[in-house]
Design a protein around this motif. Structure first.
Motif, PDB file in Angstrom:
ATOM      1  N   LEU B  67      16.412 -47.883  43.384  1.00 45.47           N
ATOM      2  CA  LEU B  67      17.035 -49.014  42.671  1.00 45.47           C
ATOM      3  C   LEU B  67      17.836 -49.949  43.727  1.00 45.47           C
ATOM      4  CD1 LEU B  67      17.951 -47.463  39.323  1.00 45.47           C
ATOM      5  CD2 LEU B  67      17.152 -49.917  39.750  1.00 45.47           C
ATOM      6  N   ALA B  68      18.396 -49.258  44.554  1.00 45.28           N
ATOM      7  CA  ALA B  68      19.198 -49.933  45.623  1.00 45.28           C
ATOM      8  C   ALA B  68      18.411 -51.230  46.056  1.00 45.28           C
ATOM      9  CB  ALA B  68      19.576 -49.219  46.896  1.00 45.28           C
ATOM     10  N   GLN B  69      16.994 -51.066  46.403  1.00 42.65           N
ATOM     11  CA  GLN B  69      16.117 -51.770  46.973  1.00 42.65           C
ATOM     12  C   GLN B  69      15.859 -53.052  45.900  1.00 42.65           C
ATOM     13  OE1 GLN B  69      13.134 -49.433  48.724  1.00 42.65           O
ATOM     14  NE2 GLN B  69      14.583 -48.634  50.156  1.00 42.65           N
ATOM     15  N   ALA B  70      15.350 -52.357  44.741  1.00 38.60           N
ATOM     16  CA  ALA B  70      14.966 -53.219  43.588  1.00 38.60           C
ATOM     17  C   ALA B  70      16.033 -54.221  43.160  1.00 38.60           C
ATOM     18  CB  ALA B  70      14.340 -52.448  42.573  1.00 38.60           C
ATOM     19  N   MET B  71      17.246 -53.782  43.233  1.00 35.50           N
ATOM     20  CA  MET B  71      18.133 -54.697  43.047  1.00 35.50           C
ATOM     21  C   MET B  71      18.315 -55.996  43.794  1.00 35.50           C
ATOM     22  SD  MET B  71      19.453 -53.680  40.140  1.00 35.50           S
ATOM     23  CE  MET B  71      21.085 -53.296  39.568  1.00 35.50           C
ATOM     24  N   SER B  96      26.825 -59.908  39.071  1.00 39.40           N
ATOM     25  CA  SER B  96      26.945 -58.562  38.599  1.00 39.40           C
ATOM     26  C   SER B  96      25.671 -57.624  39.412  1.00 39.40           C
ATOM     27  CB  SER B  96      25.894 -58.601  37.236  1.00 39.40           C
ATOM     28  OG  SER B  96      26.648 -59.649  36.515  1.00 39.40           O
ATOM     29  N   ILE B  97      24.817 -57.986  39.944  1.00 42.06           N
ATOM     30  CA  ILE B  97      23.553 -57.346  40.658  1.00 42.06           C
ATOM     31  C   ILE B  97      24.232 -56.920  41.766  1.00 42.06           C
ATOM     32  CG2 ILE B  97      21.375 -57.420  41.708  1.00 42.06           C
ATOM     33  CD1 ILE B  97      20.496 -59.277  39.469  1.00 42.06           C
ATOM     34  N   ALA B  98      24.990 -57.623  42.584  1.00 44.38           N
ATOM     35  CA  ALA B  98      25.538 -57.463  43.943  1.00 44.38           C
ATOM     36  C   ALA B  98      26.388 -56.480  43.646  1.00 44.38           C
ATOM     37  CB  ALA B  98      26.524 -58.651  44.508  1.00 44.38           C
ATOM     38  N   VAL B  99      27.378 -56.179  42.584  1.00 42.96           N
ATOM     39  CA  VAL B  99      28.164 -54.924  42.480  1.00 42.96           C
ATOM     40  C   VAL B  99      27.331 -53.883  42.299  1.00 42.96           C
ATOM     41  CG1 VAL B  99      30.104 -54.036  41.476  1.00 42.96           C
ATOM     42  CG2 VAL B  99      30.187 -56.500  42.163  1.00 42.96           C
ATOM     43  N   ILE B 100      26.631 -53.922  41.130  1.00 46.30           N
ATOM     44  CA  ILE B 100      25.717 -52.706  40.850  1.00 46.30           C
ATOM     45  C   ILE B 100      24.874 -52.220  41.891  1.00 46.30           C
ATOM     46  CG2 ILE B 100      24.104 -51.949  39.086  1.00 46.30           C
ATOM     47  CD1 ILE B 100      25.673 -53.956  37.318  1.00 46.30           C
TER      48      ILE B 100
END
Ligand code: HEM
Ligand SMILES: Nc1ncnc2c1ncn2[C@@H]1O[C@H](COP(=O)(O)OP(=O)(O)OP(=O)(O)O)[C@@H](O)[C@H]1O
Ligand SMILES: Nc1ncnc2c1ncn2[C@@H]1O[C@H](COP(=O)(O)OP(=O)(O)OP(=O)(O)O)[C@@H](O)[C@H]1O
Ligand SMILES: [Mg+2]
Ligand SMILES: [Mg+2]
Lengths: 202, 246, 224, 224, 202
Positions: B67-71, B96-100
């Motif tokens: 997920l780290a990469q998919a985000m 949002s995505i940056a933080v998550i």
């Protein structure tokens, strides 16, 4: 010199800052030869309006047309002098002008003479007094062939004699077909101009 | 041109309500999947003959690492939408995505480090994949920092968008170069690339978990987008209505 | 004078007016390098081993720190916004400024590196490799740090934030460059890596100015 | 509020308004440290050997870069000259500012150093020694870089120039601190050196603010 | 409030810049309750004079006495507001005032109300317009108990209503025994003041 006549058309221009409407659906057209003073109290949005028209701020809504082009494509037809010094403190007066206006030395020295700064062409801008620094920025008016001048509080820090010189310059600019927009809180000594009063929206 | 909320259709309010419904669905589905995957993985999957029980951290580590990469990819799409179509909602998505995304990256690094201690005897080595993961974390952090340093949200969004897109070009290059760099002068003593040949009873729960984490990510992103949306639109009439209703 | 000449001329005048800007990174490099034997070890074998990498890292830092205020002063005194009124694409002007910056501020750093390598007893062929690597890699780094500076123009006291924002993007360059150095120490072929680095530099010299000009426009206030 | 409280409160407000200023040096440290294995070698034995010195140099740099604009923005917006009108000696106010700076900007850096030491596989006792050394040595370094910043206030775009002017003064601190680290690696007695470092820090905390206040007065325009 | 009456005495004050004599053997005494406008064209040396009197520039020759003390020991009796913003852009209006003037919130909000900036106490200074920024700096006049005010072009960027407010404030300050020195290129709307014309040296 005579400039190619040009119109400046503002249509439906609106701007909001922090949910406060500064101006709303502003529309006017300035023909060649006209002077517009934008008035209003502190924080009314004068600077914002002038910078929007100059193409420096993104247009939130509406249009600014220089001739038939949107302003973003016609910025080279505009000369904008704002609150900030617009000159580099570490460079000499002449070098600053050369960079921004790009004429040869004799021409620029003439321009400096017009603003009463001839003896100072070799001084660094940061060693000038407040008013001398403004004069040096305003010397660009004598070197520019841009038809539209946008001047944000040009009279700040100028003494009485320089105010007269500036007025004459603006007059001769519009006489030769230019357009001038400016703001000032002092009652301008110019004679014929239209006034746009901002700050009546809310 | 005025920055729009959406291309043609809808309004912030429309998004807020629609996203709220989807969020509910995603929340329950992911909860179910992760519960199944995790209980199965931790409780019922067989013990690894080499690593014993410590391998079970895989049920956290691998999904979050994916997920780290998919985000980042999702964020890049948002950035493109923001800069090309000027849709404000894309900016909110990016934020949002940056933080998550950073959270997942940090979790991957953390779980990997915890796992590294029993298997490699150290929390950290300068392995290619680990290093590129660390750089990814830095990139997320840079985005968060950049946004925090600019007050005007529109301006911050555009600036971050530029950085995200430049990062997209660079991420594969980073990954490639780091991998190449490492293989050059480090004996391939520790390799993550070779998949352990696992029995199905090990990898099926893993798969379930991966799916669950993807959906939980969607849930989190939608939730945080809604929160940011309300916060940015706090002075608009629909938010005031909403507050009045509560 | 054409607009191009005016931009370049101004960089020259500024360099003459602020000679410190040219001397500072060199001075910084010298000091960091002289800290290494002080803080680490005066053992010359170890120094020779890590010397070229040290010089490379220190140059990188010197270069970055020097470009942190790349656009800041022009931005805050309002000269940068005047560039928008010039009859040229901003990206082109930015490209010129970056080029001038590289020539005036980065090149001296590269030219001095062999001398510094000497003091750390780095072998001759490695120090030549170091020199060439820097020559090929620094354009990309300069572009990226310019981008960092442009992105953070709007933030309060951006300072080194820009550099930090961009640092993750330096990684490929750093890795490739250290590859060249390691191969040079082994005595193996360095050309393919150098070619790769060069390609990277060329690509960023073409593309990054566009991103920089976008960032500047956004930070001045939009209009795109 | 007393003038003292106002000075301290302002530093807190500024730190809250510019959180980047606190995060930046940490971020810098992390990145420089992660560049070392990239540019040098990922070999963990070599890293452990040079690790503590690397952290020490990187912290030094991070600290210096953070204080380069110590007085600059206050000077150019005219707030610093207002301090002359306060009913307190300038040296006292400067001392307060330096103290607040150390607490807000340097201490976090020190607190994080053991974690970073871990990633470079620095042995535990060395990393404790590193921690204590930093705690004892950084007050002196902070004072000196403040002095550098004050001395160069008048020069155009002083930037890191101030730091460079002061760097030679750092040498004794660096030498003493690296002495502590080397002894810690050997396992020998570090206390006498630490005491020396501490004395150095105390002395500079007392004397340097006076020099700083003089430098500020001169750069504002005389009146000594 | 009533201030302890204080004299400001300038004796034999001279200043040279770049081998140009700006003022030479200037001598005057200002009693409690007097206003002095320093006039002169751009570059005449007004700012230099004010800053010298305020103790910010080193005295090249002569003396400035506040009461019986040399100015360098009596700077806390002076309130100086100059060309520069004197406020920090990154802090809110209220925090800036708190730092410089150091009263409690309610008092400061009153001061802000006087300059028409009450709604803005939480805004960052850098997000204000030019004139609003000046107003915020001038709000210190409402919080200060320094008897001597030295104001360098205080009217810059202010709109008409604020100019009136400022004039009234200056008037009430000198009425209660203060002293005010200021410069301006606009004809001041204040009624009773002395004028010192600079720039007649060379
Ligand atoms: C801080 C340390 C670690 C980091 C940052 C890290 C990072 C990653 C990443 C990014 C992936 C996803 C790869 C992909 O997208 O294909 C991954 C997968 C994986 N990691 Fe780690 N890892 C760490 C430590 C470990 C350790 C100690 C082990 C076990 C010995 C391990 C075993 C695995 C396995 C088995 C996979 C799945 C295999 C695959 O899909 O390629 N990792 N890790
Ligand atoms: N830092 C400096 N270094 C050298 N000369 C200076 C410096 N500052 C001012 N001067 C010179 O001193 C003279 C007086 O400057 P000053 O700022 O006092 O003028 P002023 O009367 O305030 O003018 P203005 O009406 O433009 O504000 C000017 O000729 C200027 O060139
Ligand atoms: N960078 C900014 N961020 C947020 N708000 C701003 C910013 N700049 C200006 N504003 C707000 O926009 C409004 C208009 O500002 P503007 O500078 O256009 O006023 P103005 O009419 O030029 O005033 P003045 O006469 O003081 O120069 C002000 O209320 C100000 O608070
Ligand atoms: Mg304005
Ligand atoms: Mg003046």
């Amino acid at each position: 010199m005579n400039l190619k006549p040009l119109k400046l058309k503002i249509a439906r221009l609106s701007c909001e800052r922090d949910y406060r409407l500064l101006f709303d659906s502003l529309a006017f057209t300035l023909d060649a030869g006209s002077i517009l003073r934008v008035a209003g109290k502190n924080g009314a949005g004068k600077t914002t309006l002038l910078r929007t028209i100059a193409g420096l701020y993104e247009i939130q809504e509406g249009e600014v047309l220089v001739g038939d082009q949107p302003v973003s494509e016609a910025m080279h037809r505009i000369l904008y002098i704002g609150h900030r010094p617009q000159v580099t403190g570490d460079l000499s007066v002449l070098d600053n002008l050369k960079h921004l206006a790009g004429h040869d030395d004799t021409f620029l020295k003439c321009a400096l003479e017009s603003v009463g700064m001839l003896g100072y062409h070799d001084s660094l801008v940061k060693e000038l007094s407040q008013g001398q620094g403004r004069r040096c920025a305003l010397a660009r008016l004598w070197c520019s062939d841009a038809p539209i001048w946008i001047l944000d509080e040009p009279y700040t820090a100028l003494d009485v004699s320089m105010i007269k010189i500036l007025d004459n310059k603006i007059r001769s600019h519009v006489a030769s077909g230019g357009i001038c927009l400016f703001t000032t809180h002092q009652l301008p000594t110019l004679s014929e101009f239209q006034t746009l009063e901002l700050g009546c929206v809310d | 041109m005025r920055w729009r909320w959406f291309h043609q259709w809808g309004s912030p309010r429309w998004f807020y309500e629609r996203a709220g419904r989807w969020q509910l669905v995603f929340g329950w589905v992911s909860l179910g999947l992760i519960a199944v995957g995790t209980i199965w993985g931790l409780g019922f999957a067989p013990v690894d003959y080499q690593q014993g029980n410590s391998y079970r951290i895989i049920y956290l580590h691998v999904p979050v690492a994916f997920l780290a990469q998919a985000m980042y990819a999702a964020m890049a799409v948002s950035a493109l939408v923001l800069l090309v179509w000027k849709m404000k909602i894309a900016d909110i998505a990016m934020q949002s995505i940056a933080v998550i995304g950073f959270t997942f990256t940090a979790l991957a690094l953390g779980s990997g480090a915890v796992w590294g201690k029993p298997t490699w005897g150290t929390y950290w080595v300068w392995d290619a994949r680990l290093t590129s993961m660390l750089i990814l974390a830095f990139l997320y952090l840079a985005l968060i920092g950049l946004r925090a340093s600019i007050r005007d949200p529109d301006q911050a969004g555009k600036v971050c968008g530029i950085l995200v897109l430049v990062g997209v070009v660079n991420l594969p290059i980073i990954k490639y170069s780091v991998e190449w760099w490492n293989t050059l002068h480090q004996p391939a003593s520790l390799k993550l690339t070779e998949k352990p040949t696992m029995p199905a009873s090990m990898w099926i729960p893993l798969l379930v978990n991966i799916l669950g984490y993807y959906i939980v990510a969607a849930y989190l992103v939608l939730g945080s987008m809604r929160a940011i949306l309300v916060e940015r639109e706090r002075r608009s009439s629909w938010v005031k209505e909403l507050v009045d209703r509560v | 004078m054409s607009i191009e000449k005016r931009i370049i001329a101004r960089e020259l005048w500024l360099a003459a007016a602020r000679p410190g800007d040219i001397v500072k990174p060199i001075w910084f490099l010298l000091l960091v390098i002289s800290m290494v034997p002080l803080a680490l070890t005066p053992d010359s074998e170890l120094l020779a081993e890590i010397g070229s990498a040290m010089i490379w890292i220190a140059t990188l830092l010197a270069l970055l720190l020097n470009s942190e205020h790349f656009f800041q002063s022009d931005f805050s005194d309002g000269v940068l916004e005047q560039w928008l009124f010039f009859d040229r694409p901003l990206a082109w002007l930015v490209g010129l400024k970056l080029t001038a910056h590289w020539l005036l501020h980065v090149l001296p750093l590269i030219l001095i590196s062999p001398v510094i390598a000497l003091t750390l007893s780095v072998p001759g062929d490695v120090s030549i490799a170091l020199f060439i690597t820097m020559l090929v890699a620094t354009p990309a780094l300069t572009c990226f740090s310019g981008l960092g500076a442009a992105l953070t123009l709007g933030s309060s006291r951006s300072g080194i934030l820009g550099v930090l924002v961009m640092m993750p993007l330096f990684v490929p360059v750093v890795v490739l460059a250290s590859g060249v150095l390691i191969r040079a120490m082994d005595g193996s072929e360095t050309l393919p890596l150098l070619a790769l680095l060069g390609a990277f530099s060329v690509a960023s010299a073409v593309l990054v100015p566009i991103a920089v000009s976008l960032a500047i426009r956004v930070n001045i206030g939009g209009s795109n």
